[in-house]
Design a protein around this motif. Structure first.
Motif, PDB file in Angstrom:
ATOM      1  N   GLN A   1       8.636  -2.162  -3.889  1.00  0.00           N
ATOM      2  CA  GLN A   1       7.582  -3.061  -4.327  1.00  0.00           C
ATOM      3  C   GLN A   1       7.460  -4.149  -3.274  1.00  0.00           C
ATOM      4  O   GLN A   1       8.389  -4.382  -2.512  1.00  0.00           O
ATOM      5  CB  GLN A   1       7.875  -3.674  -5.709  1.00  0.00           C
ATOM      6  CG  GLN A   1       8.872  -4.808  -5.726  1.00  0.00           C
ATOM      7  CD  GLN A   1      10.247  -4.349  -6.186  1.00  0.00           C
ATOM      8  OE1 GLN A   1      10.459  -3.171  -6.444  1.00  0.00           O
ATOM      9  NE2 GLN A   1      11.181  -5.262  -6.300  1.00  0.00           N
ATOM     10  N   CYS A   2       6.325  -4.764  -3.194  1.00  0.00           N
ATOM     11  CA  CYS A   2       6.105  -5.803  -2.188  1.00  0.00           C
ATOM     12  C   CYS A   2       7.144  -6.904  -2.355  1.00  0.00           C
ATOM     13  O   CYS A   2       7.254  -7.511  -3.439  1.00  0.00           O
ATOM     14  CB  CYS A   2       4.697  -6.383  -2.330  1.00  0.00           C
ATOM     15  SG  CYS A   2       4.354  -7.720  -1.155  1.00  0.00           S
TER      16      CYS A   2
ATOM     17  N   TYR B   1       0.229  -1.812  -0.190  1.00  0.00           N
ATOM     18  CA  TYR B   1      -0.956  -1.356  -0.907  1.00  0.00           C
ATOM     19  C   TYR B   1      -1.094   0.161  -0.796  1.00  0.00           C
ATOM     20  O   TYR B   1      -1.534   0.841  -1.725  1.00  0.00           O
ATOM     21  CB  TYR B   1      -2.209  -2.017  -0.320  1.00  0.00           C
ATOM     22  CG  TYR B   1      -2.489  -3.399  -0.837  1.00  0.00           C
ATOM     23  CD1 TYR B   1      -2.828  -3.606  -2.178  1.00  0.00           C
ATOM     24  CD2 TYR B   1      -2.431  -4.495   0.012  1.00  0.00           C
ATOM     25  CE1 TYR B   1      -3.093  -4.883  -2.650  1.00  0.00           C
ATOM     26  CE2 TYR B   1      -2.696  -5.775  -0.453  1.00  0.00           C
ATOM     27  CZ  TYR B   1      -3.023  -5.959  -1.788  1.00  0.00           C
ATOM     28  OH  TYR B   1      -3.297  -7.219  -2.264  1.00  0.00           O
ATOM     29  N   LYS B   2      -0.721   0.693   0.353  1.00  0.00           N
ATOM     30  CA  LYS B   2      -0.974   2.093   0.652  1.00  0.00           C
ATOM     31  C   LYS B   2      -0.291   3.022  -0.332  1.00  0.00           C
ATOM     32  O   LYS B   2      -0.832   4.064  -0.710  1.00  0.00           O
ATOM     33  CB  LYS B   2      -0.507   2.401   2.084  1.00  0.00           C
ATOM     34  CG  LYS B   2      -0.804   3.813   2.539  1.00  0.00           C
ATOM     35  CD  LYS B   2      -0.405   4.002   4.004  1.00  0.00           C
ATOM     36  CE  LYS B   2      -0.720   5.404   4.464  1.00  0.00           C
ATOM     37  NZ  LYS B   2      -0.340   5.620   5.893  1.00  0.00           N
TER      38      LYS B   2
ATOM     39  N   LYS C   1      -3.882  -6.719   4.336  1.00  0.00           N
ATOM     40  CA  LYS C   1      -3.589  -5.349   4.737  1.00  0.00           C
ATOM     41  C   LYS C   1      -2.097  -5.051   4.554  1.00  0.00           C
ATOM     42  O   LYS C   1      -1.491  -4.341   5.355  1.00  0.00           O
ATOM     43  CB  LYS C   1      -3.990  -5.130   6.195  1.00  0.00           C
ATOM     44  CG  LYS C   1      -5.481  -5.263   6.429  1.00  0.00           C
ATOM     45  CD  LYS C   1      -5.834  -4.963   7.886  1.00  0.00           C
ATOM     46  CE  LYS C   1      -7.322  -5.076   8.121  1.00  0.00           C
ATOM     47  NZ  LYS C   1      -7.686  -4.789   9.537  1.00  0.00           N
ATOM     48  N   CYS C   2      -1.547  -5.603   3.505  1.00  0.00           N
ATOM     49  CA  CYS C   2      -0.113  -5.394   3.228  1.00  0.00           C
ATOM     50  C   CYS C   2       0.169  -3.891   3.134  1.00  0.00           C
ATOM     51  O   CYS C   2      -0.528  -3.156   2.434  1.00  0.00           O
ATOM     52  CB  CYS C   2       0.278  -6.072   1.924  1.00  0.00           C
ATOM     53  SG  CYS C   2       2.016  -5.790   1.466  1.00  0.00           S
TER      54      CYS C   2
ATOM     55  N   ASP D   1       0.745   2.196  -3.440  1.00  0.00           N
ATOM     56  CA  ASP D   1       0.672   1.631  -4.799  1.00  0.00           C
ATOM     57  C   ASP D   1       1.959   0.901  -5.167  1.00  0.00           C
ATOM     58  O   ASP D   1       2.434   0.957  -6.311  1.00  0.00           O
ATOM     59  CB  ASP D   1       0.397   2.747  -5.827  1.00  0.00           C
ATOM     60  CG  ASP D   1      -0.952   3.400  -5.606  1.00  0.00           C
ATOM     61  OD1 ASP D   1      -1.888   2.685  -5.163  1.00  0.00           O
ATOM     62  OD2 ASP D   1      -1.079   4.616  -5.855  1.00  0.00           O
TER      63      ASP D   1
ATOM     64  N   HIS E   1       2.246  -2.468  -4.353  1.00  0.00           N
ATOM     65  CA  HIS E   1       1.973  -3.897  -4.188  1.00  0.00           C
ATOM     66  C   HIS E   1       1.845  -4.627  -5.519  1.00  0.00           C
ATOM     67  O   HIS E   1       2.391  -5.721  -5.693  1.00  0.00           O
ATOM     68  CB  HIS E   1       0.692  -4.085  -3.356  1.00  0.00           C
ATOM     69  CG  HIS E   1       0.482  -5.498  -2.917  1.00  0.00           C
ATOM     70  ND1 HIS E   1      -0.174  -6.439  -3.688  1.00  0.00           N
ATOM     71  CD2 HIS E   1       0.855  -6.139  -1.779  1.00  0.00           C
ATOM     72  CE1 HIS E   1      -0.201  -7.589  -3.058  1.00  0.00           C
ATOM     73  NE2 HIS E   1       0.413  -7.439  -1.893  1.00  0.00           N
ATOM     74  N   ASP E   2       1.147  -4.033  -6.454  1.00  0.00           N
ATOM     75  CA  ASP E   2       0.826  -4.763  -7.688  1.00  0.00           C
ATOM     76  C   ASP E   2       1.712  -4.330  -8.846  1.00  0.00           C
ATOM     77  O   ASP E   2       1.239  -4.145  -9.974  1.00  0.00           O
ATOM     78  CB  ASP E   2      -0.652  -4.558  -8.041  1.00  0.00           C
ATOM     79  CG  ASP E   2      -1.564  -5.151  -6.979  1.00  0.00           C
ATOM     80  OD1 ASP E   2      -1.121  -6.103  -6.307  1.00  0.00           O
ATOM     81  OD2 ASP E   2      -2.688  -4.644  -6.807  1.00  0.00           O
TER      82      ASP E   2
ATOM     83  N   MET F   1       2.977  -9.778  -5.894  1.00  0.00           N
ATOM     84  CA  MET F   1       1.524  -9.724  -5.872  1.00  0.00           C
ATOM     85  C   MET F   1       0.902 -11.113  -5.937  1.00  0.00           C
ATOM     86  O   MET F   1      -0.228 -11.324  -5.492  1.00  0.00           O
ATOM     87  CB  MET F   1       1.010  -8.869  -7.038  1.00  0.00           C
ATOM     88  CG  MET F   1       1.446  -9.350  -8.413  1.00  0.00           C
ATOM     89  SD  MET F   1       0.797  -8.328  -9.737  1.00  0.00           S
ATOM     90  CE  MET F   1      -0.958  -8.579  -9.524  1.00  0.00           C
TER      91      MET F   1
ATOM     92  N   CYS G   1       1.841 -12.806  -2.024  1.00  0.00           N
ATOM     93  CA  CYS G   1       1.500 -12.092  -0.796  1.00  0.00           C
ATOM     94  C   CYS G   1       0.071 -12.432  -0.377  1.00  0.00           C
ATOM     95  O   CYS G   1      -0.867 -12.329  -1.180  1.00  0.00           O
ATOM     96  CB  CYS G   1       1.645 -10.593  -0.990  1.00  0.00           C
ATOM     97  SG  CYS G   1       1.218  -9.642   0.490  1.00  0.00           S
TER      98      CYS G   1
END
Length: 473
Positions: A437-438, A453-454, A449-450, A456, A458-459, A442, A445
């Motif tokens: 996870q980021c 995100y690519k 272009k984190c 899934d 990030h959120d 969320m 951040c």
């Protein structure tokens, strides 16, 4: 006689017949023995001629071999290049001449030692030099000590070193301490039994691991007469108990350990630079045997400048928080539910929806970051080798496999979390060191272009660990 006279004629005839038969038998025996002795004498004469010829042949071969050994006598110098460095003046000279000067100095030192300790040998005895090392070890030490400016200078130095004399060789054994050690031990045993080898000079006194090998020959006169130890600035005490002579080549080898010089990072320091999230474009490929995870090292990412603008970058550095003293801002905090099930030691933490959650880890301190950046300045660390129990099996991996301490490993693992796992939140790999996870969350951040995100990642909102599910190898 009186009895013979009174014998009858027939008795006398029988007596004469017996006497003749006995005499005839003796003559036959004498003839056979004479014939056997004559044959035996002929054989002995033939054997004597053969022995005479063989003796002449062996004498000629012995004289020829003696002359051959006398003509081709040599001395060999075996150097553990992971611990022995040539005098820094040779490295700091031009690459074309520095290596050649070091080779000439070593050759001169060897010849002078031989003439002083064995005057019966010819003054033009050949000298063979074999240096075994993991090139990355001395290269990094010389760069850290500011003796050379780049690691490639060591290649240029040794090209000059080997080209100056045909019997001077440099062997890069690759990563791993024991590779150079084992080659040097085996080569020593080979030349120890070579009749043409008059002296073996060993440059290995920095490592007491060689003591056990040399101790086998403590009472071997051939070994003690032939072996000479080259002193090192940190010669281990155990070498003095081996009953072997020492030689000191101050004009060739550096006697004092190289001291790393602290390089000052002139990069401006401001808080958003520590908050930058690496983008997918920052990732560099790495040899890896894992097709399901990104072939990237954090060392590579930290060496690259961000190509993505930070939309919230301030223009001042005042009122820095405590996190500004660490390599990264404080990452998202996870928590374990009081009703969590499973084994926290071996299981994979997931939330209520089955998404994998990375447990919170301590942020590295400023000194730890400084050491980390110094370590990766010339060669990046291999994530797979240092962060997994299986290690790296990539053929000719270009990344650093040399040992690191616990603090360095923690920093590397912490930074690897900033690289998103390509499997995503369904990853159940036991030793996956990538992020799921980021790390900035969320809400905090600011990178549009984190890379999380690519996949899934990030959120992910639920950061409470609901259970620990079994891991896969």
């Amino acid at each position: 006689m009186n009895g013979f006279e009174h014998m009858t004629f027939n008795d006398k005839v029988n007596l004469y017949r017996q006497f003749d038969e006995a005499r005839h038998a003796d003559l036959e025996n004498f003839a056979q023995e004479y014939h056997s002795m004559k044959l035996r004498l002929a054989e002995l004469e033939a054997d004597l001629d053969d022995e005479r010829k063989n003796r002449r042949s062996w004498r000629q071969q012995a004289e020829s071999l003696k002359q051959s050994v006398g003509r081709n006598r040599f001395a060999v110098v075996l150097i553990d290049g992971d611990g022995y460095h040539f005098c820094r003046s040779y490295y700091m000279n031009t690459s074309e001449s520095g290596g050649a000067q070091a080779a000439h100095a070593l050759y001169t030192d060897i010849q002078q030692y031989i003439r002083a300790n064995n005057p019966n040998l010819d003054s033009d005895i050949e000298v063979m030099v074999i240096l075994y090392f993991n090139k990355q070890v001395p290269a990094r030490a010389l760069v850290d000590a500011d003796v050379i400016q780049r690691m490639s200078q060591l290649d240029e130095f040794f090209w000059s070193f080997t080209s100056s004399r045909s019997l001077f060789q440099v062997v890069d054994c690759g990563p791993g301490k024991e590779r150079a050690d084992s080659k040097l031990r085996d080569t020593y045993r080979f030349y120890l039994n070579n009749a043409q080898c008059e002296h073996i000079f060993l440059a290995c006194c920095h490592d007491n691991g060689y003591v056990a090998e040399l101790d086998k020959y403590r009472h071997d006169p051939a070994a003690t007469d032939k072996t000479v130890l080259i002193r090192h600035g940190n010669t281990a005490n155990q070498f003095y108990n081996l009953n072997l002579p020492f030689a000191r080549f101050n004009s060739t080898f550096e006697m004092e350990p190289l001291q790393a010089i602290r390089r000052i990072d002139t990069t401006p320091t401001y808080m958003p630079s520590t908050r930058r999230i690496p983008s997918a474009d920052d990732s560099a490929s790495q040899n890896s045997n894992d097709a399901n995870t990104p072939a990237t090292t954090w060392s590579t990412i930290t060496a690259s400048a961000s190509r993505l603008p930070d939309r919230t970058r301030p223009t001042t550095t005042t009122n820095l928080s405590a996190s500004a003293e660490t390599f990264e801002p404080t990452q998202t905090t996870t928590r374990i539910s009081s009703t969590a099930t499973g084994d926290p030691k071996s299981g994979i933490p997931v939330n209520r929806t089955g998404q994998r959650i990375d447990r919170t880890s301590r942020a590295p301190t400023k000194p730890e970051i400084d050491r980390f950046q110094d370590r990766i300045a010339d060669q990046k660390l291999c994530n797979t080798h240092h962060l997994t129990s299986t290690g790296c099996f990539a053929y000719k991996c270009n990344y650093d496999h040399d040992p690191i301490d616990a603090a360095m490993k923690h920093t590397l693992k912490y930074k690897a979390r900033s690289i998103p796992c390509t499997v995503g939140s369904k990853c159940r790999k036991a030793e996956c060191f990538y992020g799921h996870q980021c790390p900035w969350g969320m809400e905090r951040c600011t990178n549009g272009k984190c890379p999380f995100y690519k996949n899934d990642l990030h959120d992910i909102q639920d950061l409470e660990i609901a259970k620990f599910v079994p891991a896969v190898a």
